[in-house]
Design a protein around this motif. Structure first.
Motif, PDB file in Angstrom:
ATOM      1  N   PHE A 152      -4.067   0.183  -7.308  1.00  0.00           N
ATOM      2  CA  PHE A 152      -3.847  -1.004  -7.516  1.00  0.00           C
ATOM      3  C   PHE A 152      -2.558  -1.216  -8.556  1.00  0.00           C
ATOM      4  O   PHE A 152      -1.753  -1.830  -8.788  1.00  0.00           O
ATOM      5  CB  PHE A 152      -5.094  -1.240  -8.910  1.00  0.00           C
ATOM      6  CG  PHE A 152      -5.219  -2.616  -8.972  1.00  0.00           C
ATOM      7  CD1 PHE A 152      -5.027  -3.673  -8.350  1.00  0.00           C
ATOM      8  CD2 PHE A 152      -5.254  -2.794 -10.765  1.00  0.00           C
ATOM      9  CE1 PHE A 152      -5.126  -4.970  -9.368  1.00  0.00           C
ATOM     10  CE2 PHE A 152      -4.999  -4.008 -11.280  1.00  0.00           C
ATOM     11  CZ  PHE A 152      -5.116  -5.077 -10.867  1.00  0.00           C
ATOM     12  N   THR A 153      -2.251  -0.021  -9.477  1.00  0.00           N
ATOM     13  CA  THR A 153      -1.603  -0.591 -10.335  1.00  0.00           C
ATOM     14  C   THR A 153      -0.193  -0.230  -9.900  1.00  0.00           C
ATOM     15  O   THR A 153       0.825  -1.488 -10.079  1.00  0.00           O
ATOM     16  CB  THR A 153      -0.736   0.987 -11.888  1.00  0.00           C
ATOM     17  OG1 THR A 153      -2.382   1.116 -12.018  1.00  0.00           O
ATOM     18  CG2 THR A 153       0.096   0.279 -13.013  1.00  0.00           C
ATOM     19  N   LEU A 154       0.428   0.471  -8.713  1.00  0.00           N
ATOM     20  CA  LEU A 154       1.332   0.492  -8.575  1.00  0.00           C
ATOM     21  C   LEU A 154       2.084  -0.927  -6.995  1.00  0.00           C
ATOM     22  O   LEU A 154       2.969  -1.505  -7.591  1.00  0.00           O
ATOM     23  CB  LEU A 154       1.276   1.526  -7.071  1.00  0.00           C
ATOM     24  CG  LEU A 154       2.603   1.892  -6.175  1.00  0.00           C
ATOM     25  CD1 LEU A 154       3.704   1.888  -7.278  1.00  0.00           C
ATOM     26  CD2 LEU A 154       2.552   2.674  -5.210  1.00  0.00           C
ATOM     27  N   ILE A 155       1.417  -1.088  -7.060  1.00  0.00           N
ATOM     28  CA  ILE A 155       1.309  -2.839  -6.029  1.00  0.00           C
ATOM     29  C   ILE A 155       1.414  -3.866  -7.108  1.00  0.00           C
ATOM     30  O   ILE A 155       2.129  -4.382  -7.009  1.00  0.00           O
ATOM     31  CB  ILE A 155      -0.316  -2.860  -5.829  1.00  0.00           C
ATOM     32  CG1 ILE A 155      -0.344  -2.005  -3.865  1.00  0.00           C
ATOM     33  CG2 ILE A 155      -0.358  -4.453  -4.972  1.00  0.00           C
ATOM     34  CD1 ILE A 155      -1.764  -2.227  -3.641  1.00  0.00           C
ATOM     35  N   CYS A 156       0.418  -4.058  -8.567  1.00  0.00           N
ATOM     36  CA  CYS A 156       0.556  -4.864  -9.111  1.00  0.00           C
ATOM     37  C   CYS A 156       2.360  -4.721 -10.356  1.00  0.00           C
ATOM     38  O   CYS A 156       2.971  -5.701  -9.905  1.00  0.00           O
ATOM     39  CB  CYS A 156       0.119  -4.658 -10.414  1.00  0.00           C
ATOM     40  SG  CYS A 156      -1.338  -5.332 -10.379  1.00  0.00           S
ATOM     41  N   LEU A 157       3.051  -3.235  -9.534  1.00  0.00           N
ATOM     42  CA  LEU A 157       4.281  -3.435 -10.480  1.00  0.00           C
ATOM     43  C   LEU A 157       5.427  -3.771  -9.123  1.00  0.00           C
ATOM     44  O   LEU A 157       6.014  -3.978  -9.291  1.00  0.00           O
ATOM     45  CB  LEU A 157       4.502  -1.700 -11.135  1.00  0.00           C
ATOM     46  CG  LEU A 157       3.269  -1.338 -12.206  1.00  0.00           C
ATOM     47  CD1 LEU A 157       4.076   0.212 -12.394  1.00  0.00           C
ATOM     48  CD2 LEU A 157       4.399  -2.018 -13.010  1.00  0.00           C
ATOM     49  N   VAL A 158       4.939  -3.517  -8.161  1.00  0.00           N
ATOM     50  CA  VAL A 158       5.611  -3.761  -7.562  1.00  0.00           C
ATOM     51  C   VAL A 158       6.153  -4.828  -6.842  1.00  0.00           C
ATOM     52  O   VAL A 158       7.291  -5.779  -6.840  1.00  0.00           O
ATOM     53  CB  VAL A 158       5.324  -2.481  -5.630  1.00  0.00           C
ATOM     54  CG1 VAL A 158       6.018  -3.766  -4.364  1.00  0.00           C
ATOM     55  CG2 VAL A 158       5.451  -1.390  -5.662  1.00  0.00           C
ATOM     56  N   VAL A 159       4.717  -6.301  -7.098  1.00  0.00           N
ATOM     57  CA  VAL A 159       4.838  -7.566  -6.947  1.00  0.00           C
ATOM     58  C   VAL A 159       5.613  -8.332  -8.460  1.00  0.00           C
ATOM     59  O   VAL A 159       6.438  -8.995  -8.333  1.00  0.00           O
ATOM     60  CB  VAL A 159       3.167  -7.738  -6.713  1.00  0.00           C
ATOM     61  CG1 VAL A 159       3.300  -9.331  -7.112  1.00  0.00           C
ATOM     62  CG2 VAL A 159       3.155  -7.445  -5.509  1.00  0.00           C
ATOM     63  N   LEU A 160       5.062  -7.462  -9.688  1.00  0.00           N
ATOM     64  CA  LEU A 160       5.390  -7.493 -10.718  1.00  0.00           C
ATOM     65  C   LEU A 160       7.092  -7.888 -10.805  1.00  0.00           C
ATOM     66  O   LEU A 160       8.090  -8.876 -11.280  1.00  0.00           O
ATOM     67  CB  LEU A 160       5.028  -7.529 -11.970  1.00  0.00           C
ATOM     68  CG  LEU A 160       3.617  -8.560 -12.008  1.00  0.00           C
ATOM     69  CD1 LEU A 160       2.639  -7.832 -12.886  1.00  0.00           C
ATOM     70  CD2 LEU A 160       3.817  -9.637 -12.654  1.00  0.00           C
ATOM     71  N   ALA A 161       7.852  -6.592 -10.935  1.00  0.00           N
ATOM     72  CA  ALA A 161       9.320  -6.579 -11.153  1.00  0.00           C
ATOM     73  C   ALA A 161       9.995  -7.940 -10.364  1.00  0.00           C
ATOM     74  O   ALA A 161      11.015  -8.048 -10.983  1.00  0.00           O
ATOM     75  CB  ALA A 161       9.008  -4.448 -10.645  1.00  0.00           C
TER      76      ALA A 161
END
Length: 473
Positions: A152-161
């Motif tokens: 979940f953390t990884l997906i959020c970071l990949v989207v937000l960056a």
């Protein structure tokens, strides 16, 4: 950027809810290291990241931190061993410097008339997300396992960056300064080494050669760091500031507020998720989603405490709101230690601690402005930020070192602590809040009466908030 800081805000909560499952899966009693590694690396790296950002650009360093945090989330998600998982969590701790990078980037690139509102929106988002987050975390853990937290953390970071990269300009502010890499290495390895000795002391024996080597080695490294910090021109942390009484007391008080919250929220899931039928004198046998009814009141009360400070701080002063919050934290934590057999009482005590925590969090930047000379506010804010990361990294390890010497039974690879151990663990957290009451009472009143608290809404206040407002646990 606001969504990024919301992710930082719930990072503590996600791991605490998943901690019982993680500990059982890896058959370890060292779960507190997942919190410690996260905040310790962030504390040591933040001063270095800040100087690199001044030299090379804040948006660029924000992207670097996001990339390292994403790598850490990925390593955590696939970690085959607990040691690898700790490494992944440490890298994910690079989310911590994102806090001040976001605030200072807003200051540098947003239109001046929108800065105060933008900072307010970001701060509010970090608080409000604490209410629904336990239900989301519980649903993820129960339905997809503890590794879903990291995915979940990884997906959020990949989207937000890329969203941040495309929507936010780079700062044109540049300031060249010296990096104290030696100081960062000495401080980080010194604290880490000492904490390894404390963590494994109950298993190895306190007089075992390995325990003594880590403890004495850590102390030696910390002494070397102090010597280094006193000799170089631009140290990682300017220890000379601590000779100023208001600076030292404000720094210690704010760090102890965060340390209490870290211990309280780390022990709580172990206590609530332990099956009551084991006959240990505590435990309600809830799953991760069911645990949300214990965590959500804490988060909601924390937000409410922050609102209260906003309402009354200009009338009563931040010293009063800080002391009030610490009294509530001490009372609520001690009550949980002494009486945790009833679901209703634990929920009420959790809300009391959360209310006190919210008062303490929100009082910190106001206290900084009220008791510290204006010329020292920016540097003291940075010092307080380090304290608010290091003390919450250290105290959970100390508390779980005691808990690990009080294991009542092991079942399917999971350790269950004695009722006495749970009590002592919470009393350690209560003691931290009680010490903070003493340091807060020792703060001078004269400077507080003369302070212009309206400055919190100014750009200078935004700078202080950026340096002194780590994410909610």
């Amino acid at each position: 950027m606001g969504l990024l800081l919301e992710l930082l805000s719930i990072s503590y909560m996600l791991i605490s809810i998943a901690l019982p499952d993680i500990s059982a899966h890896y058959q370890t009693t060292q779960g507190a290291w997942l919190l410690t590694a996260f905040v310790l690396l962030g504390a040591v790296a933040s001063p270095l990241i800040g100087k690199l950002a001044d030299t090379h650009g804040k948006r660029k360093l924000l992207m670097v931190c996001i990339a390292l945090a994403a790598l850490g989330a990925f390593i955590s998600a696939i970690a085959p061993s607990f040691g690898i998982l700790v490494i992944g969590r440490a890298l994910t701790g690079m989310l911590n410097p994102c806090l001040f990078l976001v605030y200072t980037l807003i200051r540098d690139v947003f239109p001046k008339r929108t800065i105060a509102m933008s900072v307010s929106v970001v701060i509010s988002g970090m608080g409000l997300v604490a209410i629904p987050a336990p239900f989301l975390a519980g649903w993820l853990v129960d339905n997809f396992g503890f590794r879903s937290m990291f995915w979940f953390t990884l997906i959020c970071l990949v989207v937000l960056a890329p969203m941040i990269l495309l929507t936010t300009d780079e700062s044109n502010q540049r300031l060249h300064s010296r990096l104290d890499l030696v100081g960062a290495i000495l401080l980080g390895t010194g604290i880490g080494s000492a904490l390894v000795g404390i963590s494994f002391g109950p298993d190895w024996g306190w007089t075992a050669p390995g325990t003594l080597a880590y403890l004495l080695g850590g102390v030696a490294l910390l002494v070397a760091w102090i010597v280094s910090a006193r000799r170089i021109e631009q140290p990682l942390i300017d220890l000379r500031l601590l000779t100023n009484r208001p600076v030292a007391l404000t720094t210690l008080t704010s760090g102890l507020v965060y340390a209490n919250g870290a211990v309280y929220t780390t022990i709580l899931p172990f206590m609530a998720m332990t099956p009551g039928e084991l006959g240990l004198g505590y435990g309600f046998g809830v799953d991760a989603e069911g645990f949300a009814i214990y965590q959500a009141p804490f988060g909601a009360a924390t937000v409410f405490g922050g609102v209260i400070v906003g309402w009354v701080v200009r009338r009563v002063g931040p010293r009063v709101t800080m002391i009030t919050g610490l009294v509530l934290m001490t009372a609520g934590t001690a009550a949980t230690a002494l009486s945790h057999e009833s679901k209703a009482s634990v929920i009420v005590f959790s809300a009391i601690v959360g209310l006190g925590t919210g008062l303490g969090y929100a009082s910190t930047p106001n206290l900084l402005l009220a008791t510290v000379p204006q010329s020292l506010q920016a540097t003291t804010g940075a010092l307080a930020s380090v304290s608010q990361n290091i003390l919450p990294a250290v105290l959970p390890v100390v508390a779980f070192s005691v808990l690990n010497s009080k294991i009542a039974m092991e079942l399917d690879g999971a350790a269950f602590y004695s009722d006495n151990g749970i009590t002592i663990g919470y009393l350690i957290a209560a003691a931290a809040a009680a010490v903070a009451i003493i340091t807060a009472l020792a703060l001078p009143r004269k400077a507080e009466q003369q302070a212009d608290l309206q400055a919190v809404a100014d750009d200078a206040g935004a700078d202080v908030a950026a340096a002194t407002a780590p994410a909610l646990p």
